[in-house]
Scaffold this motif. Structure first.
Motif, PDB file in Angstrom:
ATOM      1  N   ILE A 230       0.849  -1.186   0.000  1.00  0.00           N
ATOM      2  CA  ILE A 230       0.000   0.000   0.000  1.00  0.00           C
ATOM      3  C   ILE A 230       0.886   1.238   0.000  1.00  0.00           C
ATOM      4  N   GLU A 232       0.828   3.824   1.807  1.00  0.00           N
ATOM      5  CA  GLU A 232       1.115   4.384   3.124  1.00  0.00           C
ATOM      6  C   GLU A 232       1.898   3.395   3.993  1.00  0.00           C
ATOM      7  N   SER A 293      -6.792   8.915   5.878  1.00  0.00           N
ATOM      8  CA  SER A 293      -6.387   8.629   4.498  1.00  0.00           C
ATOM      9  C   SER A 293      -7.603   8.525   3.579  1.00  0.00           C
ATOM     10  N   TYR A 294      -7.507   9.128   2.422  1.00  0.00           N
ATOM     11  CA  TYR A 294      -8.513   9.056   1.364  1.00  0.00           C
ATOM     12  C   TYR A 294      -9.872   9.590   1.797  1.00  0.00           C
ATOM     13  N   VAL A 325      -5.289   8.420  -7.970  1.00  0.00           N
ATOM     14  CA  VAL A 325      -5.027   7.606  -6.780  1.00  0.00           C
ATOM     15  C   VAL A 325      -6.290   7.478  -5.932  1.00  0.00           C
ATOM     16  N   TYR A 326      -6.998   8.578  -5.720  1.00  0.00           N
ATOM     17  CA  TYR A 326      -8.213   8.533  -4.899  1.00  0.00           C
ATOM     18  C   TYR A 326      -9.298   7.697  -5.573  1.00  0.00           C
ATOM     19  N   ARG A 329      -8.494   4.111  -4.988  1.00  0.00           N
ATOM     20  CA  ARG A 329      -8.682   3.669  -3.603  1.00  0.00           C
ATOM     21  C   ARG A 329     -10.126   3.792  -3.146  1.00  0.00           C
ATOM     22  N   SER A 505     -13.447  -1.076  -7.414  1.00  0.00           N
ATOM     23  CA  SER A 505     -13.116  -0.807  -6.018  1.00  0.00           C
ATOM     24  C   SER A 505     -11.665  -1.173  -5.712  1.00  0.00           C
ATOM     25  N   PRO A 506     -11.154  -0.694  -4.564  1.00  0.00           N
ATOM     26  CA  PRO A 506      -9.842  -1.160  -4.106  1.00  0.00           C
ATOM     27  C   PRO A 506      -9.882  -2.671  -3.889  1.00  0.00           C
ATOM     28  N   ASP A 510      -6.302  -4.251   0.562  1.00  0.00           N
ATOM     29  CA  ASP A 510      -6.245  -2.886   1.108  1.00  0.00           C
ATOM     30  C   ASP A 510      -7.356  -2.805   2.154  1.00  0.00           C
ATOM     31  N   VAL A 513      -9.142   0.566   3.858  1.00  0.00           N
ATOM     32  CA  VAL A 513      -9.997   1.309   2.927  1.00  0.00           C
ATOM     33  C   VAL A 513     -11.207   0.472   2.543  1.00  0.00           C
TER      34      VAL A 513
END
Length: 522
Positions: A230, A232, A293-294, A325-326, A329, A505-506, A510, A513
């Motif tokens: 990931i 992060e 995050s996100y 990126v968003y 995720r 979707s992610p 992950d 999220v």
């Protein structure tokens, strides 16, 4: 007036003449390369890759990835190819600045790879002989550098985090020093004087080093390759390692004297590692906010860093990358966030109407438009084959159980990332099945039923046996076309009313999220 036939014949004749010019004489004859240049200069912003082989099979599988491409989603960038006898000519459009290209192909159990810097209107000449890929021509020393670097120095992909972030940094720094040392010797040994080439490689090595530090590799992929699981990961590692220590982790010691000013040179936007390092530094270092995050707040904080510190060309890339990126995720899984995200993307389109990233932005809007969309009847009528050989439809599967959140996973036996994802997220999926009443439906797009059944048997301890199916006609089925399944692994989340929550979707691995999205569904 030229007809389509005449135009096509002219292109064919051009390539035939070009190949004859290249290979009719000794490839070391510099006059040949001058003739090639004279022909090629007519076609501005293009690169030609010309090859000769003693094994025709690789010609069917050539792919070129542009690591510096304007596109945020990289794919094969070959725009035209012609095979004439034992020779091939491949054309790549829109090379307006030096770019790093990755060429791959294969034949039986043998793979061919080459990485090289290509300049506008370059002609790259290669030969495949006795299972060896070699680049020829007057700029061969420059074009062969990256492949020589990979063969002669340790690779970051073989360098995983092993439990100590400081020890990991030491190994990353060591690899970087070896790469720089090899580069300096290579330039001297081959008497390379091109400032353009030297500056490009020095910068690329520097930004690749920074990226490796900020995104530690923790996930084994294959026999010896490691990936960052990931984006992060560094924060997770620091929290784990330093939670019981008295001293604080010092980011400045870890990353060195990196400042936002080091990323203000817009001329480096043609270097893929510059763009990658910039994006992760904004998220993990330059933005100091502590929002989740996100989240919407985190998005706005990162966007503010970009808008307050960079000139327009860098802003155009960095905001597009932020949106990408968003989107990847799963941001946009509620009515409020979907509306906000659509407005952000539309504002971007208005500010940069001629953006290089317009196609990606349009695709994201299309994905967001599917929020709370019910699957069409034709999609629900898509024919599926069960492991027992029975034929049924997706609608019939839905009718077996009501009021459940559903996750559809498109995968295939030949897709290593699909298999890896299925294996590593099993426990998390099981927990969601029990606690959140999530039903997992695995849809293979394999063309070969036997290969699907064989791989399914290998994965039986990871998969829900009841909900495994082969999609008849795969991604070309009504369901595949409706959901625009162009790549896998692909996860689609449906709410309890069988409405789409996220069309792309992610991945379940992950987990933070993914669980946040599941928990938000009413």
């Amino acid at each position: 007036m030229l007809t389509a036939f005449n135009i096509s014949m002219r292109k064919i004749i051009f390539y035939i003449v070009l190949v004859i010019v290249v290979f009719s004489c000794n490839s070391k004859n510099n006059s040949n390369h001058k003739k090639i240049k004279d022909i090629n200069n007519v076609k501005k912003g293009k690169v030609l890759i010309i090859g000769k082989t003693d094994d025709l099979r690789p010609f069917n599988h050539f792919s070129v990835l542009n690591a510096s491409s304007a596109s945020l989603i990289h794919g094969n960038c070959i725009t035209d190819r012609k095979v004439i006898g034992d020779s091939i000519v491949m054309e790549i459009d829109s090379i307006l600045e030096p770019q790093l290209l990755h060429l791959t192909s294969w034949s039986k159990d043998f793979k061919y790879r080459a990485t090289f810097m290509a300049k506008p209107n370059d002609t790259i000449i290669f030969e495949i002989k006795n299972k060896r890929f070699s680049i020829k021509g007057e700029k061969a020393d420059e074009h062969n550098f990256y492949s020589s670097l990979q063969d002669s120095t340790p690779r970051y992909i073989h360098n995983p985090y092993k439990g100590s972030i400081i020890e990991y940094k030491s190994r990353v720094d060591s690899i970087y020093r070896k790469k720089v040392g090899f580069f300096n010797k290579y330039v001297r040994r081959h008497n390379i004087t091109s400032k353009l080439f030297i500056d490009f490689v020095e910068s690329d090595l520097k930004y690749s080093h920074i990226y490796e530090l900020i995104i530690p590799r923790t996930q084994k992929n294959g026999d010896s390759f490691y990936l960052a699981e990931i984006l992060e990961e560094l924060f997770t590692i620091i929290q784990k390692e330093y939670s019981s220590k008295e001293q604080l982790f010092n980011f400045k010691d870890y990353l060195g004297d990196i400042t936002i000013d080091d990323f203000k040179d817009e001329s480096h936007l043609n270097i893929g590692s510059f763009k990658s390092a910039l994006s992760v530094l904004i998220r993990n270092y330059f933005d100091t906010s502590d929002h989740p995050s996100y989240s919407k707040e985190k998005f706005l904080a990162e966007k503010a860093v970009i808008e307050h510190n960079f000139d327009e060309k860098t802003k155009e890339y960095a905001i597009a990358s932020l949106i990408t990126v968003y989107h990847g995720r799963g941001f946009g899984y509620s009515k409020k966030s979907v509306s906000f995200f659509k407005n952000v993307i539309r504002e971007y389109g208005k500010k940069y109407p001629d953006s290089e990233y317009t196609k990606e932005m349009e695709d994201f809007i299309e994905d967001l438009n599917s929020f709370e969309l019910k699957l069409s009847q034709s999609a629900l009528n898509t024919k599926l084959l069960s492991k027992n050989g029975d034929t049924l439809t997706l609608g019939e599967i839905f009718n077996r159980s009501n009021k459940r959140i559903r996750v559809i996973n498109f995968w295939a036996s030949w897709c290593p990332p699909c298999v890896s994802e299925i294996k590593k997220a099993q426990n998390f999926r099981d927990k969601l099945s029990v606690k959140n009443s999530v039903e997992w439906i695995y849809l293979s797009i394999d063309e070969d039923e036997k290969k699907w059944l064989k791989k399914s048997k290998e994965l039986e301890s990871y998969l829900n046996i009841r909900n495994q199916y082969l999609v008849i006609n795969g991604k070309n089925s009504s369901l595949g076309r409706y959901l625009k399944v162009h790549s896998i692994p692909r996860y689609i989340i449906l709410n309890k009313q069988n409405q789409v929550v996220l069309n792309n979707s992610p991945h379940p691995s992950d987990s933070i999220v993914f669980k946040r999205i599941i928990n938000s569904i009413e």
